[in-house]
Design an enzyme around this catalytic site. Structure first.
Site, PDB file in Angstrom:
ATOM      1  N   ASN A  10      39.642  14.330 -18.138  1.00  0.00           N
ATOM      2  CA  ASN A  10      40.015  15.339 -19.145  1.00  0.00           C
ATOM      3  C   ASN A  10      41.318  15.860 -19.472  1.00  0.00           C
ATOM      4  O   ASN A  10      42.187  16.069 -18.612  1.00  0.00           O
ATOM      5  CB  ASN A  10      39.421  16.656 -18.227  1.00  0.00           C
ATOM      6  CG  ASN A  10      39.446  18.081 -19.074  1.00  0.00           C
ATOM      7  OD1 ASN A  10      40.107  18.010 -20.137  1.00  0.00           O
ATOM      8  ND2 ASN A  10      38.838  18.931 -18.655  1.00  0.00           N
TER       9      ASN A  10
ATOM     10  N   HIS B 219      34.656  17.769 -26.594  1.00  0.00           N
ATOM     11  CA  HIS B 219      35.604  17.544 -25.545  1.00  0.00           C
ATOM     12  C   HIS B 219      35.338  16.731 -24.464  1.00  0.00           C
ATOM     13  O   HIS B 219      34.304  17.075 -23.618  1.00  0.00           O
ATOM     14  CB  HIS B 219      36.083  19.153 -24.874  1.00  0.00           C
ATOM     15  CG  HIS B 219      37.087  19.415 -23.954  1.00  0.00           C
ATOM     16  ND1 HIS B 219      38.178  18.423 -23.605  1.00  0.00           N
ATOM     17  CD2 HIS B 219      36.902  20.024 -22.722  1.00  0.00           C
ATOM     18  CE1 HIS B 219      38.886  18.629 -22.618  1.00  0.00           C
ATOM     19  NE2 HIS B 219      38.063  19.774 -21.973  1.00  0.00           N
TER      20      HIS B 219
ATOM     21  N   CYS C  84      41.595  23.760 -23.574  1.00  0.00           N
ATOM     22  CA  CYS C  84      40.915  22.429 -23.805  1.00  0.00           C
ATOM     23  C   CYS C  84      40.032  22.765 -25.242  1.00  0.00           C
ATOM     24  O   CYS C  84      39.623  21.757 -26.160  1.00  0.00           O
ATOM     25  CB  CYS C  84      39.707  22.281 -22.991  1.00  0.00           C
ATOM     26  SG  CYS C  84      40.625  21.732 -21.246  1.00  0.00           S
TER      27      CYS C  84
HETATM   28  N1  COA Z   1      35.157  14.813  -3.843  1.00  0.00           N
HETATM   29  C1  COA Z   1      34.018  15.133  -2.828  1.00  0.00           C
HETATM   30  N2  COA Z   1      33.462  16.183  -2.719  1.00  0.00           N
HETATM   31  C2  COA Z   1      33.843  17.086  -3.559  1.00  0.00           C
HETATM   32  C3  COA Z   1      34.884  17.191  -4.602  1.00  0.00           C
HETATM   33  C4  COA Z   1      35.469  15.687  -4.544  1.00  0.00           C
HETATM   34  N3  COA Z   1      36.393  15.560  -5.538  1.00  0.00           N
HETATM   35  N4  COA Z   1      34.987  18.079  -5.388  1.00  0.00           N
HETATM   36  C5  COA Z   1      34.320  19.107  -4.660  1.00  0.00           C
HETATM   37  N5  COA Z   1      33.623  18.512  -3.513  1.00  0.00           N
HETATM   38  C6  COA Z   1      32.706  19.172  -2.858  1.00  0.00           C
HETATM   39  C7  COA Z   1      32.545  20.537  -2.548  1.00  0.00           C
HETATM   40  O1  COA Z   1      33.822  20.966  -1.606  1.00  0.00           O
HETATM   41  C8  COA Z   1      31.449  21.097  -2.242  1.00  0.00           C
HETATM   42  O2  COA Z   1      31.232  20.819  -1.067  1.00  0.00           O
HETATM   43  P1  COA Z   1      30.280  21.794  -0.202  1.00  0.00           P
HETATM   44  O3  COA Z   1      28.886  21.816  -0.881  1.00  0.00           O
HETATM   45  O4  COA Z   1      30.262  21.375   1.496  1.00  0.00           O
HETATM   46  O5  COA Z   1      31.002  22.986  -0.448  1.00  0.00           O
HETATM   47  C9  COA Z   1      30.471  20.152  -3.071  1.00  0.00           C
HETATM   48  O6  COA Z   1      31.417  18.883  -3.324  1.00  0.00           O
HETATM   49  C10 COA Z   1      30.261  20.812  -4.461  1.00  0.00           C
HETATM   50  O7  COA Z   1      29.285  19.777  -5.008  1.00  0.00           O
HETATM   51  P2  COA Z   1      28.352  20.186  -6.256  1.00  0.00           P
HETATM   52  O8  COA Z   1      27.830  21.313  -5.997  1.00  0.00           O
HETATM   53  O9  COA Z   1      27.441  18.953  -6.260  1.00  0.00           O
HETATM   54  O10 COA Z   1      29.365  20.128  -7.285  1.00  0.00           O
HETATM   55  P3  COA Z   1      29.057  20.230  -8.979  1.00  0.00           P
HETATM   56  O11 COA Z   1      27.601  19.423  -9.112  1.00  0.00           O
HETATM   57  O12 COA Z   1      28.961  21.777  -9.019  1.00  0.00           O
HETATM   58  O13 COA Z   1      30.096  19.351  -9.550  1.00  0.00           O
HETATM   59  C11 COA Z   1      32.039  19.657 -10.915  1.00  0.00           C
HETATM   60  C12 COA Z   1      31.441  19.851  -9.319  1.00  0.00           C
HETATM   61  C13 COA Z   1      33.566  20.335 -10.586  1.00  0.00           C
HETATM   62  C14 COA Z   1      32.222  18.272 -11.059  1.00  0.00           C
HETATM   63  C15 COA Z   1      31.262  20.364 -11.691  1.00  0.00           C
HETATM   64  O14 COA Z   1      31.012  21.945 -11.310  1.00  0.00           O
HETATM   65  C16 COA Z   1      31.708  20.539 -13.166  1.00  0.00           C
HETATM   66  O15 COA Z   1      32.241  19.569 -13.754  1.00  0.00           O
HETATM   67  N6  COA Z   1      32.358  21.789 -13.744  1.00  0.00           N
HETATM   68  C17 COA Z   1      32.823  21.745 -14.918  1.00  0.00           C
HETATM   69  C18 COA Z   1      34.463  21.484 -14.722  1.00  0.00           C
HETATM   70  C19 COA Z   1      35.196  21.110 -15.928  1.00  0.00           C
HETATM   71  O16 COA Z   1      34.759  20.362 -16.760  1.00  0.00           O
HETATM   72  N7  COA Z   1      36.350  22.173 -15.881  1.00  0.00           N
HETATM   73  C20 COA Z   1      37.221  21.983 -17.306  1.00  0.00           C
HETATM   74  C21 COA Z   1      36.577  22.492 -18.450  1.00  0.00           C
HETATM   75  S1  COA Z   1      37.750  22.294 -19.547  1.00  0.00           S
END
Ligand code: COA
Length: 335
Positions: free
Chosen positions: A290, A260, A118
């Site tokens: 993304n 990004h 990215c």
């Molecule tokens: N739908 C519903 N639930 C989901 C889910 C989805 N698509 N994806 C994950 N969950 C669940 C997980 O299983 C977890 O459940 P648990 O607590 O029972 O284990 C929970 O949601 C995690 O939630 P939370 O801690 O609120 O997630 P988060 O706030 O960390 O958000 C992301 C997750 C992925 C959106 C966030 O971490 C993120 O944006 N990270 C950067 C990722 C990124 O941009 N990557 C590319 C970079 S180039």
């Protein structure tokens, strides 16, 4: 290739974007994995993504975006000297850039792929600037294109909701006028490599007795979302701060912040740290998700086409992702 090695400045004079026609809404994804529109949009800002079908190719989308960039710049394909394709999803591990060169009819251009996930578009812009500033080349196309839908595990709700497909391009030209690339910073931290991968999984095969080789397949994307989130909101503001300083500017001088497009929350947090108000933040993550290396040039193109970004506007941009890698640049749009 020009034999004129006078030091030149860099201008950004054309842009273009393309995305597959098919759109998948969050509610539709909820039929594939256990998720909801509410979860996806509140955590990421994403509402839909474009997904390539079997007759769409990375090279085809990239070529469309590049053609638009050439048209806006008023540069003929035959006058392009270099094509840099930033991608992590080339259709050929030997590279896809040459296919784009052929499709464009950019007969004299040299073309190569650049893989920095990215961050690829920003890395590509910085690479292009070196060829332009040295006076070696005059017209460089930097394309960011990815079809990560091919590499996402559609059973993994942690990742599949985030990514979409698309391509974007800019035409950068050498100029004797003042340099429009005001500063840049590109970085890598391989110690965090395991946070975001699209890895090759080797399978052992004994060729002849005693000679074991590895053949295998690429695996789906794996990600530690929380680590990547933390990395982005720490590294990106620091990098942008550095380039603002390099350019002898303050954050108040930035007309547009184009990050990004990974996650609206990341964009909001970075803008807040830099004290850049929300109305200056270009965002289309809701529509595309993304799109990896394509996200910055797609967002740039939409803002230019909408008449938001005008000639002379100062743009701060930053790409970040797998590697882990990140980069920032400040440039002025147009001649
Ligand atoms: N739908 C519903 N639930 C989901 C889910 C989805 N698509 N994806 C994950 N969950 C669940 C997980 O299983 C977890 O459940 P648990 O607590 O029972 O284990 C929970 O949601 C995690 O939630 P939370 O801690 O609120 O997630 P988060 O706030 O960390 O958000 C992301 C997750 C992925 C959106 C966030 O971490 C993120 O944006 N990270 C950067 C990722 C990124 O941009 N990557 C590319 C970079 S180039």
């Amino acid at each position: 290739m020009s034999s004129n090695h006078t030091l030149m400045g860099v201008t950004f004079i054309g842009c273009g974007a393309a995305a597959p026609e098919t759109i998948v809404l969050n509610d539709e994804l909820a039929q594939v994995v256990d998720t909801s529109d509410e979860w996806i949009s509140s955590r990421t800002g994403i509402r839909q993504r474009h997904i390539g079908h079997d007759r769409e190719s990375l090279a085809g989308l990239a070529t469309q975006a590049a053609q638009q960039a050439l048209e806006m710049a008023g540069v003929a394909a035959e006058d392009v000297d270099l094509i840099i394709l930033a991608t992590s999803s080339a259709e050929d591990l030997f590279g896809s850039a040459c296919r784009i060169q052929a499709q464009l009819g950019a007969t004299k251009a040299v073309a190569f792929d650049l893989t920095a996930a990215c961050s690829g578009f920003v890395f590509g812009v910085v690479t292009a600037a070196q060829f332009l500033r040295s006076g070696v080349y005059r017209n460089v196309l930097v394309i960011g294109a990815d079809l990560l839908s091919r590499w996402v595990d559609w059973q993994d709700r942690n990742t599949c909701v985030l990514f979409g497909d698309g391509a974007g391009a800019v035409l950068m030209q050498g100029t004797i006028n003042p340099d429009r690339l005001l500063g840049f910073e590109i970085s890598s931290d391989g110690s965090q490599n395991c946070c975001l991968n699209l890895s090759f999984k080797p399978e052992l095969r004994e060729l002849i007795p005693g000679v074991v080789l590895t053949q295998g397949k690429y695996q789906y994307i794996t990600m530690n979302g929380k680590e990547v989130y933390r990395f982005a909101i720490n590294r990106v503001p620091d990098a942008i701060d550095k380039v603002i300083h390099q350019a002898h500017l303050t954050s108040a001088d930035i007309d547009w912040l184009i990050l990004h497009q990974a996650n609206q929350r990341i964009m909001d947090a970075v803008a807040l740290r830099l004290q850049i108000p929300p109305e200056k933040v270009v965002s289309n993550v809701a529509k595309y998700g993304n799109t990896s290396a394509a996200s910055i040039p797609i967002a740039l193109t939409e803002a230019v086409r909408a008449g938001k970004i005008q000639t002379g506007d100062t743009i701060a941009t930053s790409g970040f992702g797998a590697g882990l890698s990140w980069g920032a640049a400040i440039f002025k749009w147009g001649n």
